[in-house]
Design an enzyme around this catalytic site. Sequence first.
Site, PDB file in Angstrom:
ATOM      1  N   GLY A 289      35.444  30.834  37.658  1.00  0.00           N
ATOM      2  CA  GLY A 289      36.910  30.798  37.737  1.00  0.00           C
ATOM      3  C   GLY A 289      37.374  29.451  38.258  1.00  0.00           C
TER       4      GLY A 289
ATOM      5  CG  ASP B  22      34.380  39.257  31.513  1.00  0.00           C
ATOM      6  OD1 ASP B  22      34.336  39.223  32.766  1.00  0.00           O
ATOM      7  OD2 ASP B  22      34.818  40.230  30.880  1.00  0.00           O
ATOM      8  CB  VAL B  23      31.938  36.600  36.322  1.00  0.00           C
ATOM      9  CG1 VAL B  23      31.990  35.086  36.273  1.00  0.00           C
ATOM     10  CG2 VAL B  23      33.182  37.204  36.925  1.00  0.00           C
TER      11      VAL B  23
ATOM     12  CG  ASN C  35      37.105  30.489  42.956  1.00  0.00           C
ATOM     13  OD1 ASN C  35      37.743  30.529  44.013  1.00  0.00           O
ATOM     14  ND2 ASN C  35      37.693  30.363  41.765  1.00  0.00           N
TER      15      ASN C  35
ATOM     16  CB  SER D 149      39.647  38.181  50.799  1.00  0.00           C
ATOM     17  OG  SER D 149      40.935  38.421  51.319  1.00  0.00           O
TER      18      SER D 149
ATOM     19  CE1 TYR E 124      41.023  39.961  45.878  1.00  0.00           C
ATOM     20  CE2 TYR E 124      41.636  40.272  48.183  1.00  0.00           C
ATOM     21  CZ  TYR E 124      41.300  39.433  47.138  1.00  0.00           C
ATOM     22  OH  TYR E 124      41.237  38.076  47.340  1.00  0.00           O
TER      23      TYR E 124
ATOM     24  CB  ALA F 177      36.130  48.435  47.910  1.00  0.00           C
TER      25      ALA F 177
ATOM     26  CE  LYS G  69      37.816  38.567  46.739  1.00  0.00           C
ATOM     27  NZ  LYS G  69      37.158  37.440  46.074  1.00  0.00           N
TER      28      LYS G  69
END
Length: 245
Positions: free
Chosen positions: A11, A61-62, A88, A140, A153, A155, A157
Amino acid sequence: MSERKKALITGGNTGIGKVIAETLAEEYDVAINYISQEEEAEDLKKELEEQGAAVLLIKADVSNFDDCTKMFDEIKSTWGGLDLLVNNAGITKDNLILRMSPEDFQGVIDVNLTGTFYCMKLASRMMSKKRSGKIISITSIVGLHGNIGQTNYAASKAGVIGMTKTLAKELAGRNVTVNAIAPGFIRTAMTDQLKDEIKEGLLSTIPMKKFGEAKDVAKVCAFLASEDADYITGQVLSVDGGMNI
Ligand SMILES: NC(=O)c1ccc[n+]([C@@H]2O[C@H](COP(=O)([O-])OP(=O)(O)OC[C@H]3O[C@@H](n4cnc5c(N)ncnc54)[C@H](O)[C@@H]3O)[C@@H](O)[C@H]2O)c1
Protein backbone atom coordinates in the site's frame (compact mmCIF):
# COMPACT_ATOMS: atom_id res chain seq x y z
CA MET A 1 29.95 1.85 -3.77
CA SER A 2 28.04 -0.88 -1.92
CA GLU A 3 24.81 -2.14 -3.45
CA ARG A 4 21.62 -0.45 -2.27
CA LYS A 5 19.36 -2.48 0.05
CA LYS A 6 15.91 -3.58 -1.14
CA ALA A 7 12.59 -2.76 0.56
CA LEU A 8 8.95 -3.67 -0.12
CA ILE A 9 6.21 -1.34 1.10
CA THR A 10 2.63 -2.61 0.82
CA GLY A 11 0.00 0.00 0.00
CA GLY A 12 2.97 2.25 -0.71
CA ASN A 13 1.50 4.70 -3.23
CA THR A 14 -0.65 6.81 -0.86
CA GLY A 15 -0.72 8.31 2.63
CA ILE A 16 1.75 7.01 5.22
CA GLY A 17 3.08 4.31 2.86
CA LYS A 18 4.00 6.90 0.23
CA VAL A 19 5.98 8.99 2.72
CA ILE A 20 7.68 5.82 4.01
CA ALA A 21 8.67 5.00 0.40
CA GLU A 22 10.02 8.55 -0.12
CA THR A 23 12.00 8.39 3.13
CA LEU A 24 13.44 4.91 2.54
CA ALA A 25 14.33 5.69 -1.10
CA GLU A 26 17.21 7.83 0.18
CA GLU A 27 18.99 4.53 0.97
CA TYR A 28 16.93 1.70 -0.49
CA ASP A 29 15.68 0.52 -3.85
CA VAL A 30 11.95 0.16 -3.28
CA ALA A 31 9.21 -2.16 -4.45
CA ILE A 32 5.93 -0.30 -4.13
CA ASN A 33 2.87 -2.51 -3.86
CA TYR A 34 -0.47 -0.94 -4.75
CA ILE A 35 -4.00 -2.07 -5.47
CA SER A 36 -5.60 1.12 -6.88
CA GLN A 37 -4.69 4.72 -7.78
CA GLU A 38 -2.25 3.58 -10.47
CA GLU A 39 -1.49 7.15 -11.56
CA GLU A 40 -0.22 8.05 -8.05
CA ALA A 41 1.96 4.90 -8.17
CA GLU A 42 3.44 5.89 -11.57
CA ASP A 43 4.10 9.47 -10.38
CA LEU A 44 5.81 8.19 -7.24
CA LYS A 45 7.97 5.80 -9.30
CA LYS A 46 9.20 8.74 -11.44
CA GLU A 47 9.84 10.89 -8.37
CA LEU A 48 11.89 8.19 -6.61
CA GLU A 49 13.84 7.26 -9.74
CA GLU A 50 14.84 10.91 -10.07
CA GLN A 51 16.20 10.62 -6.48
CA GLY A 52 18.37 7.70 -7.68
CA ALA A 53 16.40 4.70 -6.41
CA ALA A 54 15.47 1.68 -8.52
CA VAL A 55 11.69 1.24 -8.24
CA LEU A 56 9.48 -1.81 -8.85
CA LEU A 57 5.74 -1.11 -9.05
CA ILE A 58 3.77 -4.23 -8.20
CA LYS A 59 -0.02 -4.37 -8.40
CA ALA A 60 -1.25 -6.99 -5.94
CA ASP A 61 -4.07 -7.56 -3.47
CA VAL A 62 -2.36 -8.45 -0.19
CA SER A 63 -5.43 -10.41 0.91
CA ASN A 64 -4.86 -12.83 -1.99
CA PHE A 65 -2.09 -15.39 -1.40
CA ASP A 66 -1.50 -16.01 -5.13
CA ASP A 67 -1.02 -12.26 -5.70
CA CYS A 68 1.42 -12.10 -2.77
CA THR A 69 3.35 -15.14 -4.02
CA LYS A 70 3.70 -13.54 -7.48
CA MET A 71 4.81 -10.27 -5.90
CA PHE A 72 7.60 -11.97 -3.92
CA ASP A 73 8.57 -14.06 -6.97
CA GLU A 74 8.98 -10.84 -8.98
CA ILE A 75 11.15 -9.33 -6.25
CA LYS A 76 13.25 -12.49 -6.09
CA SER A 77 13.75 -12.69 -9.85
CA THR A 78 14.58 -8.97 -10.15
CA TRP A 79 16.63 -8.37 -7.01
CA GLY A 80 17.42 -11.84 -5.70
CA GLY A 81 16.03 -11.04 -2.24
CA LEU A 82 14.64 -8.49 0.19
CA ASP A 83 16.18 -6.65 3.16
CA LEU A 84 13.10 -4.91 4.51
CA LEU A 85 9.33 -5.52 4.44
CA VAL A 86 6.96 -2.76 5.56
CA ASN A 87 3.40 -4.03 6.04
CA ASN A 88 1.47 -0.81 5.58
CA ALA A 89 -1.62 -1.75 3.51
CA GLY A 90 -4.79 -1.36 5.53
CA ILE A 91 -8.48 -0.54 5.33
CA THR A 92 -11.35 0.42 7.63
CA LYS A 93 -15.05 -0.47 7.41
CA ASP A 94 -16.37 1.13 10.60
CA ASN A 95 -19.67 0.42 12.31
CA LEU A 96 -21.02 -0.42 15.75
CA ILE A 97 -20.97 -4.18 16.27
CA LEU A 98 -24.78 -4.39 16.17
CA ARG A 99 -24.72 -2.95 12.64
CA MET A 100 -21.45 -4.50 11.44
CA SER A 101 -22.02 -7.17 8.80
CA PRO A 102 -19.98 -10.39 8.90
CA GLU A 103 -18.65 -9.36 5.43
CA ASP A 104 -17.36 -6.02 6.77
CA PHE A 105 -15.74 -7.78 9.72
CA GLN A 106 -14.08 -10.37 7.50
CA GLY A 107 -13.07 -7.85 4.81
CA VAL A 108 -10.94 -5.84 7.24
CA ILE A 109 -9.40 -8.99 8.76
CA ASP A 110 -8.57 -10.28 5.26
CA VAL A 111 -6.54 -7.20 4.30
CA ASN A 112 -5.07 -5.96 7.59
CA LEU A 113 -4.36 -9.27 9.34
CA THR A 114 -4.30 -12.08 6.76
CA GLY A 115 -2.54 -9.85 4.20
CA THR A 116 0.14 -9.03 6.77
CA PHE A 117 0.47 -12.75 7.57
CA TYR A 118 0.95 -13.63 3.87
CA CYS A 119 3.67 -11.01 3.39
CA MET A 120 5.37 -11.93 6.70
CA LYS A 121 5.36 -15.61 5.68
CA LEU A 122 6.85 -14.98 2.23
CA ALA A 123 9.43 -12.47 3.52
CA SER A 124 10.41 -14.84 6.37
CA ARG A 125 11.37 -17.51 3.85
CA MET A 126 13.67 -15.12 1.93
CA MET A 127 15.16 -13.45 5.01
CA SER A 128 15.72 -16.67 6.98
CA LYS A 129 17.79 -18.10 4.13
CA LYS A 130 19.88 -14.92 3.97
CA ARG A 131 20.10 -14.76 7.78
CA SER A 132 19.31 -11.05 7.77
CA GLY A 133 16.34 -8.77 7.33
CA LYS A 134 13.81 -6.52 9.00
CA ILE A 135 10.01 -6.67 9.08
CA ILE A 136 8.03 -3.62 10.22
CA SER A 137 4.23 -3.57 10.39
CA ILE A 138 1.99 -0.53 10.79
CA THR A 139 -0.53 -1.38 13.47
CA SER A 140 -2.56 1.25 15.38
CA ILE A 141 -3.34 2.69 18.80
CA VAL A 142 -6.74 1.09 18.17
CA GLY A 143 -5.09 -2.34 18.34
CA LEU A 144 -3.82 -1.47 21.83
CA HIS A 145 -6.84 0.37 23.27
CA GLY A 146 -9.88 -0.52 21.08
CA ASN A 147 -12.20 2.12 19.62
CA ILE A 148 -15.96 2.41 19.33
CA GLY A 149 -17.13 1.38 15.85
CA GLN A 150 -13.93 -0.47 14.99
CA THR A 151 -14.30 -4.06 16.25
CA ASN A 152 -12.96 -5.38 12.95
CA TYR A 153 -10.08 -2.89 12.70
CA ALA A 154 -9.11 -3.28 16.40
CA ALA A 155 -9.09 -7.09 16.07
CA SER A 156 -6.94 -6.91 12.94
CA LYS A 157 -4.42 -4.48 14.43
CA ALA A 158 -4.22 -6.32 17.78
CA GLY A 159 -3.63 -9.48 15.73
CA VAL A 160 -0.74 -7.80 13.92
CA ILE A 161 0.85 -7.05 17.31
CA GLY A 162 0.49 -10.71 18.36
CA MET A 163 2.01 -11.89 15.07
CA THR A 164 4.87 -9.37 15.41
CA LYS A 165 5.86 -10.69 18.85
CA THR A 166 5.56 -14.31 17.76
CA LEU A 167 7.55 -13.87 14.55
CA ALA A 168 10.20 -11.87 16.43
CA LYS A 169 10.75 -14.96 18.62
CA GLU A 170 10.69 -17.35 15.64
CA LEU A 171 13.21 -15.35 13.58
CA ALA A 172 15.51 -13.94 16.28
CA GLY A 173 18.02 -16.75 15.78
CA ARG A 174 18.12 -15.94 12.07
CA ASN A 175 19.15 -12.32 12.61
CA VAL A 176 15.77 -11.03 11.39
CA THR A 177 14.08 -8.36 13.52
CA VAL A 178 10.30 -7.94 13.59
CA ASN A 179 8.70 -4.80 15.00
CA ALA A 180 5.52 -2.74 14.75
CA ILE A 181 4.65 0.94 14.79
CA ALA A 182 1.38 2.02 16.40
CA PRO A 183 0.38 5.44 15.06
CA GLY A 184 -2.29 7.48 16.82
CA PHE A 185 -4.15 9.96 14.65
CA ILE A 186 -2.14 10.80 11.51
CA ARG A 187 -3.42 13.26 8.88
CA THR A 188 -4.02 11.25 5.66
CA ALA A 189 -6.92 10.58 3.25
CA MET A 190 -8.04 7.76 5.63
CA THR A 191 -8.55 10.22 8.49
CA ASP A 192 -9.55 13.29 6.42
CA GLN A 193 -12.91 11.61 5.79
CA LEU A 194 -13.87 11.84 9.50
CA LYS A 195 -16.44 14.48 10.46
CA ASP A 196 -15.11 17.69 12.05
CA GLU A 197 -16.79 17.02 15.42
CA ILE A 198 -15.14 13.57 15.57
CA LYS A 199 -11.74 15.14 14.76
CA GLU A 200 -12.26 17.73 17.52
CA GLY A 201 -13.19 14.96 19.99
CA LEU A 202 -10.04 13.06 19.00
CA LEU A 203 -7.84 16.12 19.37
CA SER A 204 -8.96 16.48 22.99
CA THR A 205 -7.60 12.96 23.70
CA ILE A 206 -4.10 13.74 22.39
CA PRO A 207 -1.79 15.06 25.15
CA MET A 208 0.33 16.93 22.57
CA LYS A 209 -2.87 18.58 21.22
CA LYS A 210 -1.99 18.08 17.57
CA PHE A 211 -2.43 15.40 14.94
CA GLY A 212 0.60 13.54 13.61
CA GLU A 213 1.94 13.75 10.07
CA ALA A 214 2.89 10.81 7.83
CA LYS A 215 6.54 11.84 8.13
CA ASP A 216 6.40 11.27 11.91
CA VAL A 217 5.66 7.59 11.21
CA ALA A 218 8.09 7.37 8.26
CA LYS A 219 11.02 8.61 10.36
CA VAL A 220 10.39 5.96 13.04
CA CYS A 221 10.13 3.35 10.28
CA ALA A 222 13.50 4.51 8.89
CA PHE A 223 14.99 4.23 12.40
CA LEU A 224 13.67 0.66 12.91
CA ALA A 225 14.99 -0.20 9.44
CA SER A 226 18.45 1.18 10.25
CA GLU A 227 21.48 -0.47 11.85
CA ASP A 228 20.82 1.68 14.94
CA ALA A 229 17.85 -0.63 15.67
CA ASP A 230 19.67 -3.92 15.06
CA TYR A 231 19.16 -5.08 18.68
CA ILE A 232 15.45 -4.13 18.85
CA THR A 233 12.90 -6.86 18.11
CA GLY A 234 9.31 -7.73 19.05
CA GLN A 235 8.51 -4.13 19.99
CA VAL A 236 5.54 -1.89 19.31
CA LEU A 237 6.58 1.76 19.06
CA SER A 238 3.75 4.24 19.59
CA VAL A 239 3.82 7.39 17.44
CA ASP A 240 0.79 9.15 18.83
CA GLY A 241 1.53 12.44 20.59
CA GLY A 242 1.10 10.69 23.96
CA MET A 243 -2.28 8.96 23.41
CA ASN A 244 -0.85 5.67 24.74
CA ILE A 245 0.38 7.13 28.05
N1 LIG B 1 -3.93 7.61 9.28
C1 LIG B 1 -3.94 7.23 10.55
O1 LIG B 1 -4.30 8.00 11.46
C2 LIG B 1 -3.53 5.84 10.94
C3 LIG B 1 -3.44 5.54 12.31
C4 LIG B 1 -3.04 4.27 12.70
C5 LIG B 1 -2.71 3.33 11.75
N2 LIG B 1 -2.80 3.64 10.41
C6 LIG B 1 -2.45 2.59 9.46
O2 LIG B 1 -1.48 3.09 8.56
C7 LIG B 1 -1.58 2.38 7.32
C8 LIG B 1 -1.65 3.40 6.18
O3 LIG B 1 -2.85 4.12 6.29
P1 LIG B 1 -3.07 5.60 5.66
O4 LIG B 1 -3.65 6.44 6.73
O5 LIG B 1 -1.86 6.03 4.96
O6 LIG B 1 -4.28 5.34 4.64
P2 LIG B 1 -4.28 5.04 3.07
O7 LIG B 1 -5.69 4.62 2.76
O8 LIG B 1 -3.68 6.16 2.31
O9 LIG B 1 -3.29 3.80 2.95
C9 LIG B 1 -3.67 2.46 2.90
C10 LIG B 1 -3.09 1.85 1.64
O10 LIG B 1 -3.39 0.45 1.61
C11 LIG B 1 -3.79 0.12 0.31
N3 LIG B 1 -4.60 -1.10 0.31
C12 LIG B 1 -5.85 -1.28 0.77
N4 LIG B 1 -6.25 -2.54 0.55
C13 LIG B 1 -5.22 -3.19 -0.05
C14 LIG B 1 -5.02 -4.51 -0.53
N5 LIG B 1 -5.98 -5.43 -0.42
N6 LIG B 1 -3.82 -4.82 -1.11
C15 LIG B 1 -2.85 -3.89 -1.24
N7 LIG B 1 -2.98 -2.62 -0.80
C16 LIG B 1 -4.16 -2.28 -0.22
C17 LIG B 1 -4.61 1.33 -0.15
O11 LIG B 1 -4.80 1.34 -1.56
C18 LIG B 1 -3.72 2.45 0.35
O12 LIG B 1 -2.69 2.73 -0.59
C19 LIG B 1 -2.80 1.48 7.43
O13 LIG B 1 -2.41 0.17 7.79
C20 LIG B 1 -3.58 2.11 8.56
O14 LIG B 1 -4.42 1.19 9.21
C21 LIG B 1 -3.20 4.87 9.99
